[in-house]
Design a protein around this motif. Structure first.
Motif, mmCIF file in Angstrom:
data_model
loop_
_atom_site.group_PDB
_atom_site.id
_atom_site.type_symbol
_atom_site.label_atom_id
_atom_site.label_comp_id
_atom_site.label_asym_id
_atom_site.label_seq_id
_atom_site.Cartn_x
_atom_site.Cartn_y
_atom_site.Cartn_z
ATOM 1 N N LYS A 71 1.013 -1.149 -0.049
ATOM 2 C CA LYS A 71 -0.099 -0.082 -0.102
ATOM 3 C C LYS A 71 0.638 1.355 -0.145
ATOM 4 O O LYS A 71 0.598 2.043 -0.821
ATOM 5 C CB LYS A 71 -0.981 0.085 1.219
ATOM 6 N N GLU A 72 1.914 1.133 0.831
ATOM 7 C CA GLU A 72 2.903 2.422 0.733
ATOM 8 C C GLU A 72 3.599 2.571 -0.464
ATOM 9 O O GLU A 72 3.737 3.586 -0.812
ATOM 10 C CB GLU A 72 3.885 2.351 2.025
ATOM 11 N N ARG A 73 3.850 1.435 -0.879
ATOM 12 C CA ARG A 73 4.449 1.797 -2.367
ATOM 13 C C ARG A 73 3.723 2.035 -3.401
ATOM 14 O O ARG A 73 4.079 2.989 -4.398
ATOM 15 C CB ARG A 73 4.862 0.159 -2.811
ATOM 16 N N SER A 74 2.193 1.995 -3.396
ATOM 17 C CA SER A 74 1.563 2.368 -4.219
ATOM 18 C C SER A 74 1.247 3.994 -4.095
ATOM 19 O O SER A 74 0.787 4.546 -5.292
ATOM 20 C CB SER A 74 0.120 1.611 -4.403
ATOM 21 N N GLN A 75 1.206 4.220 -2.887
ATOM 22 C CA GLN A 75 0.734 5.655 -2.718
ATOM 23 C C GLN A 75 1.955 6.770 -2.611
ATOM 24 O O GLN A 75 1.625 7.701 -2.781
ATOM 25 C CB GLN A 75 0.247 5.757 -1.389
ATOM 26 N N LEU A 76 3.278 6.250 -2.358
ATOM 27 C CA LEU A 76 4.366 7.158 -2.203
ATOM 28 C C LEU A 76 5.132 7.050 -3.560
ATOM 29 O O LEU A 76 5.161 5.967 -4.203
ATOM 30 C CB LEU A 76 5.211 6.789 -0.976
ATOM 31 N N THR A 77 5.535 8.311 -3.740
ATOM 32 C CA THR A 77 6.619 8.401 -5.242
ATOM 33 C C THR A 77 7.810 7.621 -4.955
ATOM 34 O O THR A 77 8.118 6.673 -5.939
ATOM 35 C CB THR A 77 6.693 9.779 -5.384
ATOM 36 N N ASN A 78 8.324 7.713 -3.776
ATOM 37 C CA ASN A 78 9.656 7.064 -3.828
ATOM 38 C C ASN A 78 9.557 6.611 -2.504
ATOM 39 O O ASN A 78 9.489 6.975 -1.237
ATOM 40 C CB ASN A 78 10.752 8.019 -3.506
ATOM 41 N N PHE A 79 9.277 5.052 -2.504
ATOM 42 C CA PHE A 79 9.226 3.837 -1.439
ATOM 43 C C PHE A 79 9.890 2.798 -1.856
ATOM 44 O O PHE A 79 9.701 2.075 -2.707
ATOM 45 C CB PHE A 79 7.968 3.681 -1.082
ATOM 46 N N ASN A 80 11.225 2.670 -1.051
ATOM 47 C CA ASN A 80 12.060 1.583 -1.440
ATOM 48 C C ASN A 80 11.782 0.185 -0.796
ATOM 49 O O ASN A 80 12.515 -0.242 0.229
ATOM 50 C CB ASN A 80 13.497 1.865 -1.033
ATOM 51 N N PHE A 81 10.895 -0.302 -1.444
ATOM 52 C CA PHE A 81 10.525 -1.670 -0.999
ATOM 53 C C PHE A 81 10.047 -2.561 -2.294
ATOM 54 O O PHE A 81 9.572 -2.131 -3.146
ATOM 55 C CB PHE A 81 9.170 -1.642 -0.238
ATOM 56 N N THR A 82 10.862 -3.789 -2.391
ATOM 57 C CA THR A 82 10.589 -4.751 -3.231
ATOM 58 C C THR A 82 10.175 -6.373 -2.702
ATOM 59 O O THR A 82 10.226 -6.133 -1.626
ATOM 60 C CB THR A 82 11.894 -4.838 -4.209
ATOM 61 N N GLU A 83 9.719 -7.025 -3.663
ATOM 62 C CA GLU A 83 9.564 -8.365 -3.301
ATOM 63 C C GLU A 83 10.696 -9.087 -2.689
ATOM 64 O O GLU A 83 10.238 -9.882 -1.896
ATOM 65 C CB GLU A 83 8.748 -8.954 -4.173
#
Length: 247
Positions: free
Chosen positions: A222-234
């Motif tokens: 959810k955070e990755r979809s809402q923030l322009t830069n969010f350093n999270f990967t699978e």
């Protein structure tokens, strides 16, 4: 838990003034006052370090050698739009504030990385109550959303996060709202869990552990979809899961 037994065996003090009941740690708050639950009390003393806004405002304040978080209990969801911060009163130890306070004391006993509980205030109004809690502020720490908005974390840090969660689960600690905002890293890369409102110690291991992890994964996505830069990967998630399995 019985109130009298808890006060007797926990080293926690009880204060009652009219319809207001407080529990507090006299060792850390030797000059405790019910006024400490009023943000204006700290503002007038120029002791406010900052604040954060979520469901409500949490105040960060400094008192002697202790930095604290002052948080009021607010309802979430649809019912929160109707009654905001009022709950049905069924005894002090059944309030959300007391349950969180007792759980945080348990976490300290288990040597788990969670904030120390300092004090709670429960104000009864007929059949309902409102409540506040003071907990210790974790020094030099940021939540994962703030950190991942600025930088990526290495494999070992993701392992540590998974291992930390596993430590709580091994002690049957259920975190009701395990999400990226409620996991913190301090300057020494130590992992902490915060915000144990509605958390509890479960009677046994079970499906709730995987449900906790699933909820956390959804929060990262959810955070990755809402923030322009969010350093999270699978791949980061797989590292967290690996740490959990190793823990």
């Amino acid at each position: 838990m019985n109130l009298a037994r808890f006060v007797k065996h926990s080293g926690i003090n009880l204060s009652q003034q009219g319809n207001i009941t407080c529990l507090y740690d006299a060792e850390l708050l030797s000059d405790f006052s019910v006024d400490m639950f009023d943000p204006e009390y700290w503002q007038q003393r120029d002791a406010v370090l900052g604040s954060s806004t979520g469901r409500g405002t949490a105040w960060f304040v400094k008192h002697q050698n202790v930095n604290m978080v002052l948080r009021h209990y607010y309802r979430g969801g649809l019912i929160g739009k109707l009654v905001n911060d009022s709950y049905v009163f069924a005894g002090l130890m059944n309030t959300r504030a007391a349950r969180e306070f007792v759980l945080l004391k348990t976490l300290q006993t288990l040597h788990l990385p969670a904030p120390k509980p300092l004090a709670i205030k429960v104000q009864q109004q007929g059949l309902t109550y409102r409540a506040d809690i003071l907990i210790e502020l974790i020094r030099d720490a940021q939540d994962l959303v703030a950190i991942l908005s600025k930088q990526a974390l290495d494999h070992d840090t993701w392992l540590s996060i998974g291992q930390c969660i596993k430590r709580f689960h091994q002690q049957r600690i259920y975190h009701h709202d395990l999400n990226a905002h409620n996991i913190m890293l301090d300057n020494n890369a130590k992992v902490w869990l915060i915000d144990f409102d509605q958390g509890k110690q479960m009677p046994e291991q079970g499906a709730w552990q995987q449900q906790n992890l699933d909820r956390l994964h959804r929060s990262f996505v959810k955070e990755r979809s809402q923030l322009t830069n969010f350093n999270f990967t699978e791949q980061n998630w797989q590292s967290l899961v690996q740490g959990y399995q190793q823990g």
